[in-house]
Design a protein around this motif. Structure first.
Motif, PDB file in Angstrom:
ATOM      1  N   THR A 121       0.819  -1.207   0.000  1.00 11.84           N
ATOM      2  CA  THR A 121       0.000   0.000   0.000  1.00 11.84           C
ATOM      3  C   THR A 121       0.857   1.262   0.000  1.00 11.84           C
ATOM      4  O   THR A 121       1.898   1.322   0.660  1.00 11.84           O
ATOM      5  CB  THR A 121      -0.907   0.012   1.245  1.00 11.84           C
ATOM      6  OG1 THR A 121      -1.763  -1.130   1.206  1.00 11.84           O
ATOM      7  CG2 THR A 121      -1.745   1.269   1.320  1.00 11.84           C
ATOM      8  N   VAL A 122       0.375   2.279  -0.730  1.00 10.55           N
ATOM      9  CA  VAL A 122       1.004   3.603  -0.748  1.00 10.55           C
ATOM     10  C   VAL A 122      -0.071   4.654  -0.494  1.00 10.55           C
ATOM     11  O   VAL A 122      -1.173   4.578  -1.052  1.00 10.55           O
ATOM     12  CB  VAL A 122       1.693   3.885  -2.102  1.00 10.55           C
ATOM     13  CG1 VAL A 122       2.147   5.341  -2.190  1.00 10.55           C
ATOM     14  CG2 VAL A 122       2.883   2.946  -2.306  1.00 10.55           C
ATOM     15  N   PHE A 123       0.245   5.621   0.367  1.00 10.53           N
ATOM     16  CA  PHE A 123      -0.597   6.804   0.579  1.00 10.53           C
ATOM     17  C   PHE A 123       0.148   8.030   0.048  1.00 10.53           C
ATOM     18  O   PHE A 123       1.355   8.164   0.269  1.00 10.53           O
ATOM     19  CB  PHE A 123      -0.859   7.034   2.065  1.00 10.53           C
ATOM     20  CG  PHE A 123      -2.054   6.309   2.626  1.00 10.53           C
ATOM     21  CD1 PHE A 123      -3.089   7.011   3.228  1.00 10.53           C
ATOM     22  CD2 PHE A 123      -2.135   4.922   2.572  1.00 10.53           C
ATOM     23  CE1 PHE A 123      -4.181   6.355   3.768  1.00 10.53           C
ATOM     24  CE2 PHE A 123      -3.220   4.255   3.108  1.00 10.53           C
ATOM     25  CZ  PHE A 123      -4.253   4.969   3.710  1.00 10.53           C
ATOM     26  N   ILE A 124      -0.571   8.923  -0.603  1.00 15.31           N
ATOM     27  CA  ILE A 124      -0.008  10.212  -1.027  1.00 15.31           C
ATOM     28  C   ILE A 124      -0.870  11.335  -0.473  1.00 15.31           C
ATOM     29  O   ILE A 124      -2.091  11.339  -0.639  1.00 15.31           O
ATOM     30  CB  ILE A 124       0.069  10.332  -2.566  1.00 15.31           C
ATOM     31  CG1 ILE A 124       0.962   9.240  -3.152  1.00 15.31           C
ATOM     32  CG2 ILE A 124       0.602  11.710  -2.966  1.00 15.31           C
ATOM     33  CD1 ILE A 124       1.047   9.274  -4.665  1.00 15.31           C
ATOM     34  N   ASP A 125      -0.224  12.294   0.182  1.00 17.04           N
ATOM     35  CA  ASP A 125      -0.895  13.493   0.695  1.00 17.04           C
ATOM     36  C   ASP A 125      -0.679  14.605  -0.333  1.00 17.04           C
ATOM     37  O   ASP A 125       0.446  15.043  -0.559  1.00 17.04           O
ATOM     38  CB  ASP A 125      -0.285  13.870   2.048  1.00 17.04           C
ATOM     39  CG  ASP A 125      -1.009  15.022   2.722  1.00 17.04           C
ATOM     40  OD1 ASP A 125      -1.507  15.910   2.015  1.00 17.04           O
ATOM     41  OD2 ASP A 125      -1.055  15.039   3.963  1.00 17.04           O
ATOM     42  N   HIS A 126      -1.778  15.066  -0.941  1.00 15.38           N
ATOM     43  CA  HIS A 126      -1.685  16.073  -2.001  1.00 15.38           C
ATOM     44  C   HIS A 126      -1.869  17.498  -1.477  1.00 15.38           C
ATOM     45  O   HIS A 126      -1.706  18.453  -2.234  1.00 15.38           O
ATOM     46  CB  HIS A 126      -2.736  15.787  -3.081  1.00 15.38           C
ATOM     47  CG  HIS A 126      -2.609  14.441  -3.695  1.00 15.38           C
ATOM     48  ND1 HIS A 126      -1.650  14.136  -4.648  1.00 15.38           N
ATOM     49  CD2 HIS A 126      -3.301  13.297  -3.484  1.00 15.38           C
ATOM     50  CE1 HIS A 126      -1.777  12.865  -5.003  1.00 15.38           C
ATOM     51  NE2 HIS A 126      -2.761  12.334  -4.311  1.00 15.38           N
ATOM     52  N   GLY A 127      -2.209  17.637  -0.205  1.00 17.90           N
ATOM     53  CA  GLY A 127      -2.396  18.956   0.383  1.00 17.90           C
ATOM     54  C   GLY A 127      -3.851  19.280   0.640  1.00 17.90           C
ATOM     55  O   GLY A 127      -4.759  18.795  -0.043  1.00 17.90           O
ATOM     56  N   GLN A 128      -4.076  20.105   1.667  1.00 22.76           N
ATOM     57  CA  GLN A 128      -5.408  20.577   2.066  1.00 22.76           C
ATOM     58  C   GLN A 128      -6.404  19.438   2.258  1.00 22.76           C
ATOM     59  O   GLN A 128      -7.575  19.541   1.875  1.00 22.76           O
ATOM     60  CB  GLN A 128      -5.947  21.584   1.048  1.00 22.76           C
ATOM     61  CG  GLN A 128      -5.253  22.923   1.112  1.00 22.76           C
ATOM     62  CD  GLN A 128      -6.179  24.082   0.808  1.00 22.76           C
ATOM     63  OE1 GLN A 128      -7.243  24.221   1.392  1.00 22.76           O
ATOM     64  NE2 GLN A 128      -5.759  24.927  -0.114  1.00 22.76           N
ATOM     65  N   GLY A 129      -5.949  18.351   2.853  1.00 21.80           N
ATOM     66  CA  GLY A 129      -6.860  17.272   3.192  1.00 21.80           C
ATOM     67  C   GLY A 129      -7.179  16.313   2.068  1.00 21.80           C
ATOM     68  O   GLY A 129      -7.981  15.389   2.258  1.00 21.80           O
ATOM     69  N   MET A 130      -6.564  16.491   0.889  1.00 24.65           N
ATOM     70  CA  MET A 130      -6.749  15.521  -0.193  1.00 24.65           C
ATOM     71  C   MET A 130      -5.666  14.449  -0.077  1.00 24.65           C
ATOM     72  O   MET A 130      -4.471  14.730  -0.214  1.00 24.65           O
ATOM     73  CB  MET A 130      -6.676  16.174  -1.566  1.00 24.65           C
ATOM     74  CG  MET A 130      -6.758  15.155  -2.715  1.00 24.65           C
ATOM     75  SD  MET A 130      -6.621  15.898  -4.369  1.00 24.65           S
ATOM     76  CE  MET A 130      -8.332  16.303  -4.656  1.00 24.65           C
ATOM     77  N   VAL A 131      -6.101  13.212   0.189  1.00 21.01           N
ATOM     78  CA  VAL A 131      -5.200  12.082   0.376  1.00 21.01           C
ATOM     79  C   VAL A 131      -5.673  10.934  -0.512  1.00 21.01           C
ATOM     80  O   VAL A 131      -6.876  10.652  -0.576  1.00 21.01           O
ATOM     81  CB  VAL A 131      -5.180  11.630   1.851  1.00 21.01           C
ATOM     82  CG1 VAL A 131      -4.274  10.416   2.036  1.00 21.01           C
ATOM     83  CG2 VAL A 131      -4.729  12.769   2.758  1.00 21.01           C
ATOM     84  N   THR A 132      -4.739  10.286  -1.203  1.00 15.73           N
ATOM     85  CA  THR A 132      -5.106   9.144  -2.037  1.00 15.73           C
ATOM     86  C   THR A 132      -4.360   7.902  -1.580  1.00 15.73           C
ATOM     87  O   THR A 132      -3.244   7.977  -1.074  1.00 15.73           O
ATOM     88  CB  THR A 132      -4.808   9.404  -3.529  1.00 15.73           C
ATOM     89  OG1 THR A 132      -3.429   9.758  -3.694  1.00 15.73           O
ATOM     90  CG2 THR A 132      -5.682  10.519  -4.077  1.00 15.73           C
TER      91      THR A 132
END
Length: 283
Positions: free
Chosen positions: A214-225
């Motif tokens: 599994t990978v998580f990416i934090d894109h900023g301002q509460g957007m996480v994929t």
């Protein structure tokens, strides 16, 4: 004189059309205000970005093109009731509530047969592991970096394939109901490259009981994929990743019945339908 007026009128019409396009683009693409969906709410014109919260969670706020209007991009929890909902909005001049409407949507059911019951009724040992993994994911989803995402209409993380399991399905494993499907499954061959749909920071790289690699990416301002069931991971925790860069490869690790990418999108700590961000939402 008439021709000059006509030219000026044409220029003004073109300019106004351009503004209308700018004003409607994000809302046209993302405004699907249903449980598990996204509400794009105008906050009016301000000299600086207001601070917005929903259900006590901070919410993404972006400027509307080159205007002084700001928009709240709100994730709506899947268990939300339909009807009027309210944002808490703070500006330098005070606080106010801004209302928006949550519309109804019915999600389908899915029955899945697994060869082993270990993913249906885990042992006590596995339950301890699952709790630790859930805590790590919960913290990652709740994080709110103030950096603005590079793009909020996202790229498709894999090329080709079909949407094999949509978001929001009521799922039954070996006849037992479990949590609704919190992401979008894209069926593609094992080894298919998985690419970041927007710039971000890698916050989780792990091998989980249910999710597999599994990978998580934090894109900023509460957007996480989130990307799971991977066969290989090509990034490290803390790494900055750019839009279009490869983060791993599709596989079938964890609780999976075949090669596919399970992709989650979260806004203000609410899992929402990834199809919205691809222009593939089904009402």
């Amino acid at each position: 004189m008439k021709s000059t007026i006509g030219i000026i009128g044409g220029v003004m019409l073109f300019f106004m059309s351009g503004l209308a396009f700018a004003n409607s683009y994000v809302k046209d693409k993302l405004h699907k205000p249903v449980p598990g969906g996204v509400a794009v709410v105008s906050l009016g014109e301000h000299s600086q970005a207001p601070k917005v919260s929903y259900l006590n969670k901070p919410v993404m706020v972006v400027s509307n093109g080159n205007t002084s209007e700001y928009l709240a991009i709100v994730g709506i929890p899947l268990k939300s009731k339909t009807g009027v909902a309210q944002l808490q909005v703070k500006t330098p001049t005070g606080a106010q509530k801004v209302a928006f409407q949550i519309q109804p949507k019915k999600y389908k059911e899915q029955h899945i047969k697994l060869k082993s019951n270990k993913y249906v009724t885990p042992s006590e040992e596995h339950l301890d592991r699952i709790k630790r993994e859930l805590a790590a994911q919960t913290n990652a989803y709740a994080n709110f970096r103030h950096a603005t995402p590079s793009n909020i209409v996202l790229d498709r993380p894999v090329e080709g394939g079909r949407y094999s399991s949509p978001f929001g399905l009521r799922r039954f494993f070996n006849g037992q109901e479990r949590n609704p499907h919190s992401g979008l499954d894209i069926a593609v061959p094992s080894g298919t490259p998985v690419k970041a749909p927007a710039d971000g920071v890698v916050t989780i790289v792990d091998d989980y009981y249910f999710n597999g690699k599994t990978v998580f990416i934090d894109h900023g301002q509460g957007m996480v994929t989130m990307y799971c069931h991977l066969s290989a991971i090509d990034v490290k925790k803390g790494q900055t990743i750019k839009r279009g860069e490869q983060l791993g490869k599709v596989g079938t690790t964890g609780r999976s019945t075949g090669p596919h990418l399970h992709w989650n999108v979260s806004l203000n700590d609410s899992r929402v339908d990834p199809a919205i961000f691809l222009g593939a939402f089904q009402p």
